[in-house]
Design a protein around this motif. Sequence first.
Motif, short mmCIF file in Angstrom:
data_model
loop_
_atom_site.label_atom_id
_atom_site.label_comp_id
_atom_site.label_asym_id
_atom_site.label_seq_id
_atom_site.Cartn_x
_atom_site.Cartn_y
_atom_site.Cartn_z
N LEU A 218 -28.99 51.35 27.94
CA LEU A 218 -27.87 50.61 27.76
C LEU A 218 -26.87 51.52 27.34
O LEU A 218 -26.95 52.60 26.66
N ILE A 219 -25.63 51.32 28.11
CA ILE A 219 -24.49 52.33 28.01
C ILE A 219 -23.60 51.59 27.08
O ILE A 219 -22.97 50.46 27.63
N ALA A 220 -23.27 52.14 25.89
CA ALA A 220 -22.36 51.31 24.93
C ALA A 220 -21.15 52.34 24.88
O ALA A 220 -21.19 53.29 24.34
N ASP A 221 -19.94 51.97 25.41
CA ASP A 221 -18.74 52.84 25.45
C ASP A 221 -17.78 52.41 24.52
O ASP A 221 -17.07 51.38 24.71
N GLU A 222 -17.55 53.23 23.51
CA GLU A 222 -16.80 52.96 22.42
C GLU A 222 -16.67 51.36 21.83
O GLU A 222 -15.58 50.90 21.88
N CYS B 173 -30.44 54.28 24.82
CA CYS B 173 -29.25 54.02 24.47
C CYS B 173 -28.09 55.35 24.73
O CYS B 173 -28.53 55.95 24.14
N LEU B 174 -27.22 54.94 25.54
CA LEU B 174 -26.06 56.07 25.53
C LEU B 174 -24.88 55.66 24.91
O LEU B 174 -24.47 54.71 25.29
N PHE B 175 -24.57 56.30 23.71
CA PHE B 175 -23.47 55.74 23.12
C PHE B 175 -22.43 56.70 22.90
O PHE B 175 -22.60 57.84 22.57
N ILE B 176 -21.52 55.97 23.55
CA ILE B 176 -20.19 56.91 23.71
C ILE B 176 -19.31 56.67 22.56
O ILE B 176 -18.94 55.53 22.43
#
Lengths: 328, 571, 278
Positions: B445-449, B477-480
Motif C-alpha cells: 500500500l502506498i500512502a502519499d501524504e 506500507c510505504l508511507f510518504i
Amino acid sequence: MVRLIGIRLGTGLITLFLAAFFVFFAVQALPGDVAEQLLGQNATPEAVETLREQLGLDSNVWARFVEWLGNAVTGDFGDSLVTGEPVSSTIWASFARTLLIAIPAMVVGIALALLLGVWAAARRGSRTDSTVSVLALVAMSIPEFVVATVLVLLLAILVPVFPATVLSGPDASLGELLPAAVLPALTLVISMTAYILRAMRSSTIDGLATEYATTAALKGVPRRAVLWRHVAPTAVLPVLPVISINVAWLLGGVVVVESVFNYPGLGKLMIDSVSTRDLPVLQAIAVLSALVYVTANLVADLLALAADPRQRTLHQPRGRRRTAEVVR
Amino acid sequence: MRTTPVAELDGLTVSYRSGAGRVTVAQDIGFSLYAGRTLGLVGESGSGKSTVARTLLGHLRDGSRIDAGQVTVRGEDVFALSGSALRQLRGGVVAVVAQNAGQALTPSLRVGAQIREALRVHGLPADDDRVTELLRLVRLPAPETIGRRYPHELSGGQQQRVAIAMAVATEPTVLVLDEPTTALDVITQAAVLALVNDLREELGMAVLIVSHDLGVVSVVADDVLVLQSGRAVEHGPTPKVLGDPREDYTRELLDAAPRIEGVPAPEVREAHQELTLECQDLDVRYPRAPRLAVSDFNLQVRRGETVAVVGESGSGKSTVATALAGLAPVERGRAVLRTGDDDLHDLLAPARARPAAVRSAVQMIFQNADLALNPRRSIADAIARPLKVFGRVSGRAETRSTVLRLLDEVGLGPEFADRVPAQLSGGQRQRVGIARALAAEPTLLIADEITTALDVSVQASVLDLLAELRDRRALSCLFISHDLAVVRNVADRIVVMKDGRTVETAATAAIFDTPRHPYTRSLLDAVVEPGSTHLPSSDADARVVRLDPAASLVEASEGHWVRDDEGAVTT
Amino acid sequence: MTRLRELSTGTRVGLVMVGLTVLLAVIAPWISPYDPISTNADNALVGASRSHWLGTDQYGRDVLSRTLEGGRFALLVSLLATTLAVLVGTLVGTLAAYHGRWVDAGITRVLDAVLAVPAVLALLLIVSVFGNNLWVLVLAISVVYIPAVARVVRGATFPVLSTDFVTAARARGERSLAIIRREVLPNILDTVLVEFAMRASWVVLLVSTLSFLGFGVNPPTPDWGLMIQENRTALTVAPAGTLAPIVTLSVLVVGLNLAADGLGKYLGVDRARRGVLR
C-alpha cells in the motif's frame, strides 16, 4: 527567451503549411474532373482540355502541390481563371482596401472592448454592468449582415450621413473610399467588441477575486489603483488569444460586410470568385487569411511573453504532480 | 499591569448569506490585543478564525455582515470608518500577511515595487534605501538586489518574507498573520515564525496569528483563543491553555496533535522476514527534465512493515511513490515485488504494461481525498471498479456485498454506498480511498501524504485505521509524508530524502534518538508542537546543508545508514 | 436533471425564446396562411393588411408565411452540424489531451490549421467546390467547428486528467477509452453542454450568413438570411419583409446565447473566457 520565440515561429509556419495543404487538397479533391466541374456539362471537349492544361491537371497532384506551394512562397499564386491576370496583384490591391476598414475597426474595437470590459467588471452587478453585458450579448447574437443592414437604414437612408455602397467598384478613388469605409468599419467594431469585452470582463472579475487583489486592497491601495495596477495587467493575459482570434476572424466578417456595402475589398473579391469559381484566387485568399491568423497568434504570444514575467523565466519542467498545496 | 489594548473585539457576531438563510460564522467573539504581545487564534477548518481576524482590517467576505458587537482599533470603530479613513487603517495601522504568499503577491509587479507601494500609499518615504532596509529586516539574502525580482522568481519562504516586509513597512500597530506558514516546509516555517517573534520585539507591534496548528501557536503566542464552529472555547495564557486545558475540545485537539517530544518511542513490532519490496539504485526522471527527480534510491520493505519516506517538497518522495505505481519512468535500477503467493515481479514497467497481478498488488492512497474520487460516481461505484477490473467478484449481488464489507472494514456504514463524494467529509472520503485500495487486495500500500489535507482530529483516526488494517492484513506500507511527527507514530523505519537523494535511513527510534545527518537534525530542530517554546534562528532556512555530490550512503551502525556529507556522524 | 427553478431568469427567458422559435418552425407548414413560394406579381410589396399581416415581398409572396417557414432549413442544418461537431470535437479533444505529447502536438497543429481559415471563407470555398446541398453544408460546418470544440474540450480535460481518480485508474492499468468514458467524460459534460448551446448559436449565424450571401438555400425556398438579402433593397417601402426575419433570427440567437450563458453559470463553466473560438 529567443528559443521560446523560435518555437512559436516554427509552430506558426507549420500551421501555415498545413492550412495551405488543406486548402489545396480541398479544392483539388473534387469528385470527377475539376475542369469539367468548373465548366459545367455543356462545355466543349476542347474547352475542357484547354482548362485541364491551364490547371496542369494532367500531372501528379502532389507534384502540383509542391509547385503551387513553391510559387506561393514567392508570392506567385498563378493567374486568375476569369481575368487571366496574376492573382497576386489583384489580391494585394483588394487587401489594401480591406485594411482601410479592418485596421480602424481593430484599433477602435480592441480599445473599446478592453476599457468597457474592465469598467463593467469593476461595477459588477450594477446597472452599468448589466447594461453593458446585455448589449454585448445582443451584439454577438446579431449577424454582421443584420447589423450592416440596420446601420444602412439608420445612417445612410434615414439620416444620410455616409454612403451605403461604393458605386465605382475597384476603380474608386481614396476620396470615395474613405467615407464609404465608415459604416463597414463600424459594423466590424460592433461584432468584434462583444467577444473581447465579455472575455475581459470575466477575466477582470477573476482578477479582482484573487488573493493579490485582496492583499493590495488590505494594504490601503485605492480601488482604482488595485484595478489598473494590480489586476488589469494580469487579467489581460487570457484575453490576448481572444483578441488574436477575433482579429484573424475579422476577415470572415469582412466578406459579409463588403458584400452588403459593395465595398471593393478582399471579401468582395472572394464572393465574386466563388460565383465564377475562380479557384486560384480562392486558394490565395484562404492562404492569405491563414497568414493573418498565424501572424495574429504570434503577436498575441509575443505580447503575452512581454507582459507576463512568469512566462519569461519559467523554465522548470512541469512534473506530473502538483506541489502539495494545503487549502484551509 | 497591562497597558490599554490597541485593538479590541467585543461581542462580535458575523454571518454570511447562504441560499435563503444566514449562517453564523462567528458568535460573540471578544479579545484584546496589546502592543508587543501575540495572540494565537486556533481552530480547525470552518471554525471562523480567518473571518474573525480579518475584521480587524474592516474586511468581510462578500455576502457577510456584522450582526452584533464591534471592532475597535486605537479607540475607533473600524466598521464605522469612512472610505479614506479605512484605507489609512489598512496597511497603515493594521497590516495582514496571508497564508499563501505565492498568491498574495501581484505576479506582474517586482517585489520591491510592491513594498514601495505599501509605503507610498501611506505617504511614507519610499526610496530604494528604505526598501532595501525592509528587505534586510526580514532577513532576505542580497537585500540590495532581490527587490528587482518578480514574485515567481522567489522561493515560498522568500515570498512570505516579502509579504511580511510589505506588511511591516509602515510599522503598523497591529500585525495580523493568517496561517502564515501553512504552505511552507517545516524548516522554512520555523525560520519565518522566529522572524515574526523578532519583528514583534523590534517594532513593538501587537500580533494576531491565526493557525490550525497548536505547535505554531505554542512557539509564538503569549495568549491563545481556541475557536470551534465560530464560538470561543477557551481563552488564556498559552502555557496554561496548552498545559492545563479546561475544556474538552481543547484537550481533544491536544491529544490528537502528533508529537515527538514527551511521548515514548513507538514499540518495535515483530517484523516478518520476507521482503515484499526491494529497490536498488533507482533513477527516475520526468520526461525532458534536465535533472533526475530521484537518484540512487534503495529501499527494502518487509511484509507487514511500514516504511516512511520523509522529505520537504521537491525532495522526490512523491516521485518514488509514483514510480513504484508505474506512473513515472524509471531510468535505471531494479525494483522487485513479492506478491502473496511468493511470486517475484519486476516493478519497472509502466502500469499499462504490468500484469494484472502486479497492478492489483500495488495500490495507492492519495493526499487530497477531494481529487481522489470521481465526483460524478457513487462511493459504491468507486470501490466496485477495482473489484471488477481485477476480477475479484462476479455478479451484481457479490459486488454489492463485497463493497459493503469493505466499507464496514474502513468504519463506514452501508448508507454511504449510494452517496457521492460531495456528501462526505474529508475524513470519510479518505476512508473510501482506503477501501478502494483494499478492494484490489494489495500486497503493498502506498500512502502519499494522506493526512496532509485533514484536520488533526480526523488525521489521528485515519492513521489508527491504517495501522489496524496493516496489522490485520499483514500489508506492507510505504508511507510518504513531510511531517516527522506523524511518521513517528506509524512507521517502523524511516527514509529521509533531500533533493532526490536518500540522506539517512534507520529504524524510527534511531532517527529520532540519534539523527546522524545534519539535514535530519535541522528537520527535527524545526518541528514545532504543543508545548514547544524554542525556535531555530530566523534565517535557518537559508543555511540548510548542501549535499555533496560525491558523498554516498554508509552504514554507521546496524541498520542505520547515513550519507557521508559534511557534518554527518558516521561512527 | 436540471431543476428549472434553480435556473436564472435570463436562462429561462432564453430557453423560452429558443423553444418558441423551434416550435413555430416545426408546426409552420400547418399554420402558414399561404404557400410561402407562390408568387403573385399583382400583389407585390403591399403593406400589412388583414389578408397579409406582414405584407408581401417583391414577388408578392406572403412575408408571414415565409418568416414562419424561414427557420426550418437553418435549424435543421444547425442541429445536425452542431451535434456532429460537438461529438467529434469532444472525442478528438479528450483523446489529444489524454495521449499528450506527440499525439497532442500533432492534433493541435492540424486543428489550428483548420481554424486558421475563417469559417465563412472555408465554407464558401467548400460550397463553391461541392455545391450547397444539405449534407455538404452539414459536413462542412461540422469540419469548420470541430477544431474549436476540440480545443475547448481539450482544455477542460487537462485538469481532470491530473486528478488522483484518473491516476488511480491509470495505476489499475485501465485502457484510455475506458478512462475517458468513465472518469473524464462525466466531469466535462458541463463544458460539452455549454459548447453545444454556444456552437448552435454560431452555426445558426453562419448558416444565415451563407444564405444571405446567396450560397445557402436555393431560392425560392424561404430562409431568414435569404429573405433579408432579397428584401433589404425595399427596406423603406416594405420594411416588414426585412424586419420580420431579423426579429425571428435575433430571437433565436439571443435565446441560444442567453441559454448558453445561464447554463454555463449554472454548471460553473465560464464561457465568456473559454468559449472564444467561433
